[in-house]
Design an enzyme around this catalytic site. Structure first.
Site, PDB file in Angstrom:
ATOM      1  N   ASP A  81       0.779  -1.268  -0.088  1.00 29.97           N
ATOM      2  CA  ASP A  81       0.043   0.161  -0.106  1.00 29.97           C
ATOM      3  C   ASP A  81       0.847   1.258   0.059  1.00 29.97           C
ATOM      4  O   ASP A  81       2.009   1.317   0.409  1.00 29.97           O
ATOM      5  CB  ASP A  81      -1.024  -0.116   1.171  1.00 29.97           C
ATOM      6  CG  ASP A  81      -0.223   0.164   2.645  1.00 29.97           C
ATOM      7  OD1 ASP A  81       0.922  -0.562   2.671  1.00 29.97           O
ATOM      8  OD2 ASP A  81      -0.552   0.946   3.428  1.00 29.97           O
TER       9      ASP A  81
ATOM     10  N   GLU B  82       0.034  -1.521   5.655  1.00 28.29           N
ATOM     11  CA  GLU B  82       1.327  -0.878   6.505  1.00 28.29           C
ATOM     12  C   GLU B  82       0.962   0.466   6.926  1.00 28.29           C
ATOM     13  O   GLU B  82       1.251   0.906   8.096  1.00 28.29           O
ATOM     14  CB  GLU B  82       2.487  -1.232   5.916  1.00 28.29           C
ATOM     15  CG  GLU B  82       3.619  -1.155   7.161  1.00 28.29           C
ATOM     16  CD  GLU B  82       4.356   0.373   7.134  1.00 28.29           C
ATOM     17  OE1 GLU B  82       5.028   0.644   8.184  1.00 28.29           O
ATOM     18  OE2 GLU B  82       3.879   0.944   6.533  1.00 28.29           O
TER      19      GLU B  82
HETATM   20 ZN    ZN Z   1       6.820   2.074   4.136  1.00 29.79          ZN
END
Ligand code: ZN
Length: 398
Positions: free
Chosen positions: A75, A169
């Site tokens: 992401d 994340e």
């Molecule tokens: Zn990162």
């Protein structure tokens, strides 16, 4: 090849979303996860893409050796647009200002000192309208290139290799559902930093706080002795916090309390903070201070209701790595084989690896050769990414 692969991945929009309850938090992260899965399938690599978007892979090696893992996240940060990324390639960088497309934004070596050391290198920048997404598609690309090189080694010439690609994340949820049954590495490395010679084995200890004030509203003309202004009380709370202990005035090992958002009126006011410190004892003191201010303000404003909620977020992985230093000694050895002197730097944030470490797999963080993450000034350095591919391959060579 690395550059082609990187350009392919960054063009896929994979922005995550803080406010989504689903996993992955956005549908579009599947676009890259599915592509990576098909690439693993084509390479004949054993893999599993879980229903919540975790992509695990495994390559057999010499069973007498410990398995090691590598991880990256697919992401990009919600902070800035990742839609229609249009990467610009600057070959043989001349050390001067770089105009980012037609956007009017300029990548200036006076502002970003790292550029001064990159003359002659190949830079990949944005066109100024999006982030680049090198965080962490540089990491994803490095791992896929390492994998292709490792597959060329014979089974008895390499270590068993685990790979994990996570979504989300950037919204702090990448390490959720980390499964040591699917990822049996003795230790692992995330490729999710910047400088190629830096190893991160320290993250913040992290908590979040919510302060909620419930007041009492009435026409201001007849408010004397009755009105309780929640907004003013919340403002009073904020000014009681140490004014120097904020992100914009701290660096290195200095922790902070960061007011992330606030809203309110006379009736109700709410603020959210994140509390960060590498030192656990000092973080505990920061929490105490929130408690003390709450108690004092309850006395000062007996007709208001003041609530404080503190939530644990993540912990400093040094706690685990100090007890299991093999991951650190091993990677130092790999750097030295390549004649690079590694340096340590504390991360002023958290990593998926911090949580993996506490879940049983010590996971320091390595660089990606990319800088200025989460905004339009983000860029990557091809030669540094290539250096990290060589480092990655060396990890798995017997
Ligand atoms: Zn990162």
């Amino acid at each position: 090849m690395l550059l082609k692969r990187f350009l392919k991945y960054v063009k896929i929009d994979t922005q995550s979303n803080d406010f989504s309850p689903t996993s992955p938090s956005t549908e579009k992260q599947w676009d890259l996860l599915n592509l990576l899965k098909s690439e693993l399938d084509k390479l004949g690599v054993q893999n599993e893409l879980t229903k919540n978007g975790r992509l695990y892979a495994f390559v057999q090696g010499d069973e007498a050796l410990d398995a090691i893992g590598v991880c990256a996240h697919v992401d990009t940060a919600p902070d800035f647009s990742g839609t229609k990324v249009n990467p610009q390639i600057v070959e043989n960088y001349n050390g001067k200002r770089i105009h980012l497309g037609e956007s009017g934004r300029i990548l200036d070596p006076k502002e970003y000192d790292v550029l001064n050391s990159l003359k002659g290198k190949t830079l990949i920048t944005t066109d100024g309208t999006t982030l680049l997404g090198a965080d962490d598609k540089a990491g994803v690309s490095i791992i896929m290139e390492v994998l292709e090189a490792v597959l060329k080694l014979k089974e008895d010439e390499r270590r068993p290799m685990y790979i994990l690609f996570t979504p989300d994340e950037e919204v702090g949820r990448g390490a959720e559902e980390f499964d040591t049954e699917k990822f049996k590495a003795k230790f692992a490395y995330t490729f999710d930093g910047s400088y190629p010679n830096i190893i991160n084995i320290e993250t913040f200890n992290a908590k979040a706080a919510e302060v909620k004030v419930i007041g009492k509203t009435i026409h201001p003309g007849s408010a004397k002795g009755i009105m309780v202004n929640a907004g003013s009380i919340l403002a009073d709370f904020i000014t009681k916090l140490p004014s120097e202990m904020v992100p914009e005035k701290t660096e290195g090992y200095e922790g902070f309390n960061h007011l992330t958002d606030m809203q309110g009126n006379c009736e109700l006011a709410v603020a959210h903070f994140i509390l960060r410190n590498h030192n656990k004892a000092i973080l505990t003191k920061q929490v105490q201070q929130f408690n003390e201010i709450t108690l004092n303000l309850r006395r000062k404003y007996p007709n208001a209701k003041i609530e404080l909620k503190i939530k644990d977020q993540y912990r400093n992985m040094i706690e685990i790595i100090d007890k299991q230093p093999e991951c650190k000694n091993f990677i130092e050895g790999v750097f030295k084989k390549l004649d690079i002197e590694p340096q340590y730097e504390p991360v002023r944030g958290g990593t998926d690896g911090a949580t993996f470490s506490f879940k049983g797999c010590p996971t320091p963080n390595l660089g990606t050769g990319s800088y200025n993450h989460h905004g339009p000034y983000e860029f990557a350095v091809l030669e540094e990414m290539e250096q990290l591919v060589r480092l990655g391959v060396e990890i798995f060579k017997k």
